[in-house]
Design a protein around this motif. Structure first.
Motif, PDB file in Angstrom:
ATOM      1  N   ASP A 259      -4.615  -6.557 -10.794  1.00 59.26           N
ATOM      2  CA  ASP A 259      -5.332  -5.284 -10.791  1.00 59.26           C
ATOM      3  C   ASP A 259      -4.611  -4.234  -9.946  1.00 59.26           C
ATOM      4  O   ASP A 259      -4.530  -3.063 -10.328  1.00 59.26           O
ATOM      5  CB  ASP A 259      -6.758  -5.478 -10.271  1.00 59.26           C
ATOM      6  CG  ASP A 259      -7.633  -6.266 -11.226  1.00 59.26           C
ATOM      7  OD1 ASP A 259      -7.240  -6.441 -12.392  1.00 59.26           O
ATOM      8  OD2 ASP A 259      -8.717  -6.724 -10.790  1.00 59.26           O
ATOM      9  N   ARG A 260      -4.082  -4.640  -8.788  1.00 65.99           N
ATOM     10  CA  ARG A 260      -3.373  -3.671  -7.945  1.00 65.99           C
ATOM     11  C   ARG A 260      -1.988  -3.365  -8.512  1.00 65.99           C
ATOM     12  O   ARG A 260      -1.523  -2.217  -8.458  1.00 65.99           O
ATOM     13  CB  ARG A 260      -3.248  -4.227  -6.518  1.00 65.99           C
ATOM     14  CG  ARG A 260      -2.543  -3.284  -5.536  1.00 65.99           C
ATOM     15  CD  ARG A 260      -3.274  -1.960  -5.393  1.00 65.99           C
ATOM     16  NE  ARG A 260      -2.626  -1.095  -4.412  1.00 65.99           N
ATOM     17  CZ  ARG A 260      -1.571  -0.315  -4.668  1.00 65.99           C
ATOM     18  NH1 ARG A 260      -1.038  -0.297  -5.886  1.00 65.99           N
ATOM     19  NH2 ARG A 260      -1.056   0.446  -3.716  1.00 65.99           N
ATOM     20  N   SER A 261      -1.338  -4.355  -9.097  1.00 71.08           N
ATOM     21  CA  SER A 261       0.002  -4.159  -9.644  1.00 71.08           C
ATOM     22  C   SER A 261      -0.003  -3.282 -10.890  1.00 71.08           C
ATOM     23  O   SER A 261       1.029  -2.679 -11.235  1.00 71.08           O
ATOM     24  CB  SER A 261       0.636  -5.508  -9.972  1.00 71.08           C
ATOM     25  OG  SER A 261       0.740  -6.326  -8.828  1.00 71.08           O
TER      26      SER A 261
ATOM     27  N   LYS B  53      -7.765  -1.718  -3.152  1.00 65.62           N
ATOM     28  CA  LYS B  53      -7.277  -3.040  -3.546  1.00 65.62           C
ATOM     29  C   LYS B  53      -5.883  -3.317  -2.998  1.00 65.62           C
ATOM     30  O   LYS B  53      -5.165  -4.182  -3.508  1.00 65.62           O
ATOM     31  CB  LYS B  53      -7.269  -3.161  -5.077  1.00 65.62           C
ATOM     32  CG  LYS B  53      -8.660  -3.033  -5.693  1.00 65.62           C
ATOM     33  CD  LYS B  53      -8.589  -3.109  -7.211  1.00 65.62           C
ATOM     34  CE  LYS B  53      -9.978  -2.966  -7.834  1.00 65.62           C
ATOM     35  NZ  LYS B  53      -9.945  -3.004  -9.318  1.00 65.62           N
ATOM     36  N   ASP B  54      -5.503  -2.612  -1.943  1.00 68.51           N
ATOM     37  CA  ASP B  54      -4.184  -2.842  -1.343  1.00 68.51           C
ATOM     38  C   ASP B  54      -4.030  -4.299  -0.919  1.00 68.51           C
ATOM     39  O   ASP B  54      -5.008  -4.969  -0.548  1.00 68.51           O
ATOM     40  CB  ASP B  54      -3.986  -1.934  -0.141  1.00 68.51           C
ATOM     41  CG  ASP B  54      -3.758  -0.482  -0.530  1.00 68.51           C
ATOM     42  OD1 ASP B  54      -3.459  -0.229  -1.711  1.00 68.51           O
ATOM     43  OD2 ASP B  54      -3.888   0.399   0.339  1.00 68.51           O
ATOM     44  N   LEU B  55      -2.796  -4.788  -0.961  1.00 63.99           N
ATOM     45  CA  LEU B  55      -2.501  -6.193  -0.689  1.00 63.99           C
ATOM     46  C   LEU B  55      -1.869  -6.307   0.699  1.00 63.99           C
ATOM     47  O   LEU B  55      -0.649  -6.234   0.856  1.00 63.99           O
ATOM     48  CB  LEU B  55      -1.565  -6.734  -1.768  1.00 63.99           C
ATOM     49  CG  LEU B  55      -2.121  -6.642  -3.211  1.00 63.99           C
ATOM     50  CD1 LEU B  55      -1.044  -7.003  -4.216  1.00 63.99           C
ATOM     51  CD2 LEU B  55      -3.338  -7.534  -3.374  1.00 63.99           C
TER      52      LEU B  55
ATOM     53  N   ASN C  59       0.842  -1.188   0.000  1.00 66.56           N
ATOM     54  CA  ASN C  59       0.000   0.000   0.000  1.00 66.56           C
ATOM     55  C   ASN C  59       0.875   1.234   0.000  1.00 66.56           C
ATOM     56  O   ASN C  59       2.108   1.136  -0.099  1.00 66.56           O
ATOM     57  CB  ASN C  59      -0.974   0.005   1.187  1.00 66.56           C
ATOM     58  CG  ASN C  59      -0.326   0.458   2.485  1.00 66.56           C
ATOM     59  OD1 ASN C  59       0.891   0.420   2.645  1.00 66.56           O
ATOM     60  ND2 ASN C  59      -1.133   0.873   3.430  1.00 66.56           N
TER      61      ASN C  59
ATOM     62  N   TYR D 156      -6.465 -13.087  -2.401  1.00 60.66           N
ATOM     63  CA  TYR D 156      -5.580 -12.483  -3.383  1.00 60.66           C
ATOM     64  C   TYR D 156      -5.234 -13.510  -4.457  1.00 60.66           C
ATOM     65  O   TYR D 156      -4.199 -14.181  -4.392  1.00 60.66           O
ATOM     66  CB  TYR D 156      -4.318 -11.972  -2.702  1.00 60.66           C
ATOM     67  CG  TYR D 156      -4.566 -10.930  -1.635  1.00 60.66           C
ATOM     68  CD1 TYR D 156      -5.567  -9.976  -1.776  1.00 60.66           C
ATOM     69  CD2 TYR D 156      -3.783 -10.897  -0.487  1.00 60.66           C
ATOM     70  CE1 TYR D 156      -5.789  -9.015  -0.807  1.00 60.66           C
ATOM     71  CE2 TYR D 156      -3.988  -9.932   0.487  1.00 60.66           C
ATOM     72  CZ  TYR D 156      -4.996  -8.999   0.325  1.00 60.66           C
ATOM     73  OH  TYR D 156      -5.207  -8.054   1.293  1.00 60.66           O
TER      74      TYR D 156
ATOM     75  N   TYR E 263      -7.764   2.946  -6.417  1.00 61.50           N
ATOM     76  CA  TYR E 263      -6.845   1.805  -6.398  1.00 61.50           C
ATOM     77  C   TYR E 263      -6.521   1.335  -4.986  1.00 61.50           C
ATOM     78  O   TYR E 263      -6.261   0.145  -4.760  1.00 61.50           O
ATOM     79  CB  TYR E 263      -5.539   2.160  -7.123  1.00 61.50           C
ATOM     80  CG  TYR E 263      -4.637   3.078  -6.309  1.00 61.50           C
ATOM     81  CD1 TYR E 263      -3.572   2.575  -5.574  1.00 61.50           C
ATOM     82  CD2 TYR E 263      -4.877   4.455  -6.261  1.00 61.50           C
ATOM     83  CE1 TYR E 263      -2.767   3.416  -4.802  1.00 61.50           C
ATOM     84  CE2 TYR E 263      -4.084   5.292  -5.510  1.00 61.50           C
ATOM     85  CZ  TYR E 263      -3.032   4.766  -4.775  1.00 61.50           C
ATOM     86  OH  TYR E 263      -2.251   5.609  -4.019  1.00 61.50           O
ATOM     87  N   PHE E 264      -6.531   2.236  -4.021  1.00 69.52           N
ATOM     88  CA  PHE E 264      -6.131   1.900  -2.655  1.00 69.52           C
ATOM     89  C   PHE E 264      -7.163   1.038  -1.955  1.00 69.52           C
ATOM     90  O   PHE E 264      -6.918   0.558  -0.844  1.00 69.52           O
ATOM     91  CB  PHE E 264      -5.801   3.154  -1.841  1.00 69.52           C
ATOM     92  CG  PHE E 264      -6.828   4.245  -1.950  1.00 69.52           C
ATOM     93  CD1 PHE E 264      -7.823   4.379  -1.012  1.00 69.52           C
ATOM     94  CD2 PHE E 264      -6.762   5.165  -2.995  1.00 69.52           C
ATOM     95  CE1 PHE E 264      -8.767   5.389  -1.111  1.00 69.52           C
ATOM     96  CE2 PHE E 264      -7.699   6.181  -3.104  1.00 69.52           C
ATOM     97  CZ  PHE E 264      -8.707   6.289  -2.159  1.00 69.52           C
TER      98      PHE E 264
ATOM     99  N   ARG F  73      -6.631 -10.411  -8.825  1.00 70.44           N
ATOM    100  CA  ARG F  73      -6.627  -9.354  -7.811  1.00 70.44           C
ATOM    101  C   ARG F  73      -5.247  -8.712  -7.697  1.00 70.44           C
ATOM    102  O   ARG F  73      -5.113  -7.492  -7.619  1.00 70.44           O
ATOM    103  CB  ARG F  73      -7.045  -9.960  -6.473  1.00 70.44           C
ATOM    104  CG  ARG F  73      -7.039  -8.993  -5.296  1.00 70.44           C
ATOM    105  CD  ARG F  73      -8.128  -7.935  -5.427  1.00 70.44           C
ATOM    106  NE  ARG F  73      -8.454  -7.378  -4.132  1.00 70.44           N
ATOM    107  CZ  ARG F  73      -7.652  -6.588  -3.408  1.00 70.44           C
ATOM    108  NH1 ARG F  73      -6.473  -6.254  -3.876  1.00 70.44           N
ATOM    109  NH2 ARG F  73      -8.047  -6.134  -2.235  1.00 70.44           N
TER     110      ARG F  73
ATOM    111  N   THR G 143      -7.130 -10.912   3.010  1.00 72.06           N
ATOM    112  CA  THR G 143      -6.882  -9.639   3.662  1.00 72.06           C
ATOM    113  C   THR G 143      -6.670  -9.859   5.149  1.00 72.06           C
ATOM    114  O   THR G 143      -7.525 -10.417   5.831  1.00 72.06           O
ATOM    115  CB  THR G 143      -8.067  -8.681   3.447  1.00 72.06           C
ATOM    116  OG1 THR G 143      -8.268  -8.504   2.043  1.00 72.06           O
ATOM    117  CG2 THR G 143      -7.795  -7.338   4.087  1.00 72.06           C
TER     118      THR G 143
END
Length: 388
Positions: free
Chosen positions: A333-335, A384-386, A186, A326, A381-382, A330, A315
């Motif tokens: 999408d975040r990357s 979808k933080d990992l 994040n 994840y 986008y945040f 998923r 999560t």
């Protein structure tokens, strides 16, 4: 538990009471060193002695990595976010009476703290990983009710922040540590306002893998901190070198065995100039004290994981999306934010050699920085933080 205001030391008393402790921390920092300019070999790979030093001590300070012009742009964008923040944690308007930034967002853009307080120590927030509360000095009589503590959405709300996210040296370091398929964690802006900024209780980041049979010192990833202003013992991040290799620590017991004091032995501050970048293993014991000093700190923090440490996990820390697995989509999408950020930077700095992010090789045309990709990839986008 918060102490009654009258029994708490003033901020001046607090600053004086930790001065000797700060000097001891500075001695440790000078002894270890672990800092210098970023260096790469002929193939563009991080020099192995830097990687070895990071793996041994759990941190490194890259001096002068971000130039003065870029720091000025980052400061301007961060200050714009601060100016547009709600006047307190319950408000809908900013200090000028205009609708505050982020009102109605799925995930709030701002986190507030009572001046000089510790909002996390001893609480169950963030999976209870801050088990012992820090000292909470008494703020000045004219202090506001709330101050901004964290700001989210760096890549969405700060054009310079999106470009920073695509910085080729930062991404090359991430690749060296976590492999070519590294993925994001994040990002946030830490705000330590002078004489007002709250503390961050001692903790180790990461929740998922402490008991994993595959555990190793790097399994929970690392964080960068890009310093927009000089950091000092009073406003900066403190760490205990080497603790990233010791597994999960009993922090509450450590404080108890230190006479109940959060001034733990063997810790040191990360002292930086504006433009320096720190890198810290997320398993390192770290925290920061209430900023009773007269110096502001604004740090842009963003972290990265190994792909294999994230894939298939759920999560683990409270985020906007809960109970999310994840899977590859998923993570993709975040990357994708990285790839858009690389192109945003390339458009702004055409003479700079862009970083090549291997998971999106051959896909760059689908992630050029423009209005369409901003809406498709960057906006929200945040959420979808990992987090592991």
């Amino acid at each position: 538990m918060n102490m009654p205001s009258k029994s708490r030391p003033s901020r001046e008393q607090h600053a004086a009471s930790i001065a000797a402790f700060q000097q001891e921390g500075l001695k440790i920092a000078r002894t270890i060193g672990n800092r210098g300019s970023v260096r790469f070999d002929a193939d563009g790979k991080l020099q192995p002695d830097i990687l070895d030093a990071f793996n041994e001590h759990g941190f490194y300070v890259f001096e002068g990595m971000i130039d003065a012009d870029e720091i000025a742009e980052l400061r301007a964008d961060a200050n714009t976010m601060l100016e547009r923040a709600p006047v307190d944690r319950h408000a809908q308007v900013d200090a000028r009476g205009h609708p505050a930034l982020g009102i109605g967002s799925k995930r709030p853009l701002y986190r507030f703290v009572t001046p000089l307080a510790d909002p996390l120590g001893g609480s169950k927030e963030f999976a209870g990983r801050h088990p012992a509360q820090m000292a909470q000095p008494r703020p000045d009589d004219d202090a506001p009710t709330d101050v901004v503590y964290l700001m989210y959405g760096v890549c969405q709300e700060m054009p310079s922040g999106l470009r920073l996210y695509g910085h080729p040296h930062l991404l090359a370091i991430a690749e060296a540590i976590n492999g070519p398929d590294f993925v994001p964690y994040n990002d946030a802006v830490f705000v330590k306002q002078a004489g007002l900024g709250g503390s961050v209780a001692w903790h180790q980041d990461g929740v998922t893998h402490w008991n994993s049979p595959d555990w190793d010192p790097g399994i929970h990833g690392f964080n960068f901190q890009v310093q927009l202003y000089p950091t000092t013992p009073g406003n900066g991040l403190w760490i205990k070198p080497g603790t990233h290799r010791q597994g999960r620590l009993d922090i509450k017991r450590m404080v108890q065995e230190n006479g109940g004091s959060e001034l733990l032995p063997g810790v040191m501050p990360l002292i930086c100039d504006a433009g320096d970048v720190t890198i810290v293993n997320r398993q390192m014991l770290h925290g920061s004290f209430a900023n009773s000093s007269d110096d502001i700190r604004i740090s842009i923090n963003f972290g990265f994981h190994r792909y294999r440490a994230v894939l298939g996990q759920k999560t683990a820390i409270v985020m906007a999306e809960q109970n999310t697995t994840y899977d590859d989509q998923r993570i993709h999408d975040r990357s994708a934010v990285i790839t858009v950020a690389i192109d945003a930077r390339a458009q702004y700095y055409p003479n700079e050699t862009p970083f090549s992010y291997k998971p999106f090789a051959g896909k760059a045309d689908d992630y050029r920085f423009n209005e369409e990709t901003f809406d498709r990839v960057i906006r929200d986008y945040f959420n979808k933080d990992l987090a592991i």
